[in-house]
Design an enzyme around this catalytic site. Sequence first.
Site, short mmCIF file in Angstrom:
data_model
loop_
_atom_site.label_atom_id
_atom_site.label_comp_id
_atom_site.label_asym_id
_atom_site.label_seq_id
_atom_site.Cartn_x
_atom_site.Cartn_y
_atom_site.Cartn_z
N ALA A 278 0.82 -1.21 0.00
CA ALA A 278 0.00 0.00 0.00
C ALA A 278 0.86 1.26 0.00
O ALA A 278 0.56 2.23 -0.68
CB ALA A 278 -0.92 0.00 1.21
N ILE A 280 4.15 1.69 -0.84
CA ILE A 280 5.10 1.95 -1.93
C ILE A 280 4.33 2.60 -3.08
O ILE A 280 3.33 2.06 -3.55
CB ILE A 280 5.78 0.64 -2.38
N GLU A 282 3.69 2.74 -6.13
CA GLU A 282 3.97 2.12 -7.43
C GLU A 282 3.12 2.72 -8.55
O GLU A 282 3.41 2.56 -9.72
CB GLU A 282 3.80 0.59 -7.35
N ASP A 324 11.67 33.62 -33.93
CA ASP A 324 11.79 34.25 -35.25
C ASP A 324 10.81 35.39 -35.32
O ASP A 324 9.86 35.45 -34.54
CB ASP A 324 11.33 33.26 -36.33
N ASN A 694 -5.51 1.84 -0.15
CA ASN A 694 -4.52 2.08 -1.20
C ASN A 694 -5.18 2.12 -2.58
O ASN A 694 -4.90 2.97 -3.41
CB ASN A 694 -3.48 0.96 -1.15
P1 ATP Z 1 13.03 35.73 -39.67
O1 ATP Z 1 14.25 35.09 -39.12
O2 ATP Z 1 12.30 36.54 -38.71
O3 ATP Z 1 12.18 34.82 -40.45
P2 ATP Z 1 13.72 36.93 -42.15
O4 ATP Z 1 12.66 36.17 -42.80
O5 ATP Z 1 13.80 38.39 -42.43
O6 ATP Z 1 13.66 36.83 -40.62
P3 ATP Z 1 15.60 35.67 -43.80
O7 ATP Z 1 14.56 34.90 -44.45
O8 ATP Z 1 16.89 35.05 -43.44
O9 ATP Z 1 15.11 36.29 -42.46
O10 ATP Z 1 15.87 36.94 -44.71
C1 ATP Z 1 16.92 37.82 -44.48
C2 ATP Z 1 16.86 38.97 -45.45
O11 ATP Z 1 17.05 38.48 -46.78
C3 ATP Z 1 15.51 39.68 -45.47
O12 ATP Z 1 15.49 40.72 -44.58
C4 ATP Z 1 15.43 40.19 -46.90
O13 ATP Z 1 16.04 41.44 -47.02
C5 ATP Z 1 16.24 39.17 -47.69
N1 ATP Z 1 15.36 38.21 -48.37
C6 ATP Z 1 14.35 37.52 -47.85
N2 ATP Z 1 13.78 36.73 -48.76
C7 ATP Z 1 14.46 36.89 -49.89
C8 ATP Z 1 14.38 36.33 -51.21
N3 ATP Z 1 13.47 35.41 -51.52
N4 ATP Z 1 15.25 36.75 -52.13
C9 ATP Z 1 16.18 37.65 -51.83
N5 ATP Z 1 16.32 38.21 -50.62
C10 ATP Z 1 15.48 37.87 -49.66
#
Ligand code: ATP
Length: 858
Positions: A278, A280, A282, A324, A694
């Site tokens: 009772a 322990i 378990e 992010d 228990n």
């Molecule tokens: P998070 O980390 O919040 O998602 P984020 O989306 O801005 O941030 P990344 O996707 O790494 O981060 O983008 C970094 C930067 O690259 C952006 O701020 C933008 O200027 C540029 N970027 C994003 N998408 C493209 C794309 N498809 N082509 C070219 N440059 C891009």
Amino acid sequence: MSFYQSSPETIFKEFQTGKTGLTEDLAEKKLQEYGPNQLQEKKKKPTWLLFLGQFKDFMILILAAAAIISGIVGDLTDTIIILVIILLNAVLGFVQEYRAEKAMESLKKLTETQSKVIRSGKTLSISSLEIVPGDLVILEAGNMVPADLRLIDTFSLKIDESSLTGESVAIDKSPEVLESPSLSPGDQLNMAFKGTLVTNGRATGIAVATGMDTQIGKIADLLQEETPKTPLQQRMQRFGKVISYLILGICAVLFITGILRGEEIFPVLLLSVSLAVAAIPEALPALITISLSLGAARLAKKHALIRKLPAVESLGSVTFICTDKTGTLTQNKMSVVTSQKFEKEGFWKNIAEAPAFSPFELCLALNHDIHFGEEGNPEGESTELALVEFFIKEKSKESFQKIQEQFPREEEIPFDSSRKRMTTIHPLGEKFLILCKGASEAISEILEKKDDAQSLEKASKDFAQKGQRVLAFAGKIVSKLPESLSDLESKLELFGIIGLIDPARDEVKDSIQECQTAGIKVVMITGDHPETAKAIAEQVGIWKPGDVVLTGKELTALSDLDFSNQVEKVTVYARVAPEQKLHIVKALQQKGHFVSMTGDGVNDAPSLKASNIGVAMGISGTDVSKEAAHMILLDDNFSTIVNAVKEGRRIFDNIVKFIKYIMTCNGAEIWTITLAPFLGLPIPLLPIHILWINLVTDGLPALALAGERSEKDIMKRPPRPPKQSLFSDGVGYHILWVGVLMAGVTLFTQFWAIRQGWHWQTMVFTVLSMSQLGHVMAVRSNRTLLFRQGFFSNKPLLLSVIFTFILQLSVVYLPFFNEIFHTQALNLKELGFALGMALVVFHAVELEKIVRKLVSHK
Ligand code: ATP
């Protein structure tokens, strides 16, 4: 001949497919023939074995043996009833384990992945389970390979095959036929195997094996992993062992002193063993598993999918949430709000047939991966989508399509978060048009003219300060394609800049506020411009005056010591490469923090793994990040993390509550039995009484406690230190003093009832089991009095208490049970006295809450 030795054409023939993939009909037929593309689970323990497992416990076996022997020499009814109780105990344990297993299974089902295939010439996204041999599968960076594929087309493809071969470096793959016979899977460079991870590039392949026929299927048995125990389960297991030895020791002393006092061997043995069984705890490990897995199931309903069970209990200890920006804090619904064009007169001057559009417009219309879906709507990544929509709005869909047809893509260097730009190459008569777009710094460093770079930097700062995401567009015309990437992406001319906004999610501000009162710091980590990041962080309440904004570059320049000194003050990291997230996680952990980190890309995997709660995005996340994560956000929403933390705290609280409940009750049983002889009282209870109590305490009420709602202050107190003992914060004292009180009340009842000539043993039995019921009601909250919390606010618990109450009365009043349990019907006075005594415990625990409140207010 093996697949890697055959040409794609031979394989197409063999699988009745071609460049447009299978038809839906054929795919359907094949699915019937080959079955779903899944690895079969190891044969599960049959249910009856799970049931038998309940009797493995050593003490239960001893109890059964003792019961049988004592039955043979004495009272057979006792033996039978003890065996019945053992059986009921097993049923209870079995139901608990079975539920836990089912909850875990349904969680697993939720983690199925999707794959892209081409069927009848159309690209479709289907469940990976539906892939059949012959399917044309598209692989992209971040995917988990869904079946064994013979690659027919690859583009910078790299695959991490460590799950299959143990080789940790990603392998370059290409479609060429290989001649050598008997190559091992690791050397079959034109094959991609199920379960491996695409870390780079793109590819198309024909599925040549699915499900158990794949390479991994053949060794699947080796890969079946047992779910590891969570830290709490491990701690409980260790604690359980120690406490078991202690209880066994006490019971041994009880047995020996009984014999020395001249009592008969078997009754004393039975009593000692019953007490051991009772007392322990378990049931605790199973109850913890149930709480965690039911908690995980509840979390799934709230869009947080738990991949690793320990995450449920660690959630409550999180002190830092690193998140992010795009899509998590914001809605990921981009729209262009500003654009600035840099006129490039004479750009087309040496081109025979000059295009009818400006280079900026061409760049907008060509440099992206947007495609039109079945309904004719553009589909793809949100930034690019906004750019294409902007172009179509400014010009027209027809112009867009015309440009696409006129300037096919010859080559591309895809976007990735470290480079922060993307380049495409298009034939332009005899020459080539090179188009590039990206973050302002990523473009500024490859511009030809200083003036261009300066105007870009100035304009982008202006845009960014308003919280806009900035993209710059540039390009050049070359007569011959350069050999190296650095020559290709250099000496460009600036075409224009665009500013996009992505509004914050509505609920995020409140969630961040909630974190702050809960002692959790929120940090934004983004690839975006520092000004953009700061503006948005300020909007949602992450950045406050005095906080530090750190860029990836600054982070690299800092020494470990300097970074460590300020890491707790940084609330925004901008222009950070995903690899740097690992550095941030480690620095925070070294300061003793419990870190949750979000991520979606391939390069986020290491930081997700290293963090305490790695969180992957369910919608935008790659399979690679999901594999590495502890938890997946089905809605990519920051607020879901906060809800999960809250839920994690609730689950942990409830686990502590039922541990408190069960251990206190077990303690009370031990105190009562061992103290009675010292007070000159006869042995208060019979073995069946102890076993019954228990059963009652470990049973329904404890389970119902796991469903208790969260306490009001749950997000107003600081996170629980992960290493803090379960018995701190007054829990240990509670177990001790309430246990002693319960025993005291019971023994006083015994003493008084004997003096009054009442049915003392039935009264003792009733007081002890009813006190447990009072205790379970009081223990529902650590701080709030029951009448405030609401008598009816945990209905399952209330019902189980009422049910147990009725059972106990039946044991006392029904003649059938009187015989079995050796009880006598109590008269009103006796019953009233017993119930009154039982209520003492309830009131004392309620009083404890008031005292705690008074003490903590001082
Ligand atoms: P998070 O980390 O919040 O998602 P984020 O989306 O801005 O941030 P990344 O996707 O790494 O981060 O983008 C970094 C930067 O690259 C952006 O701020 C933008 O200027 C540029 N970027 C994003 N998408 C493209 C794309 N498809 N082509 C070219 N440059 C891009």
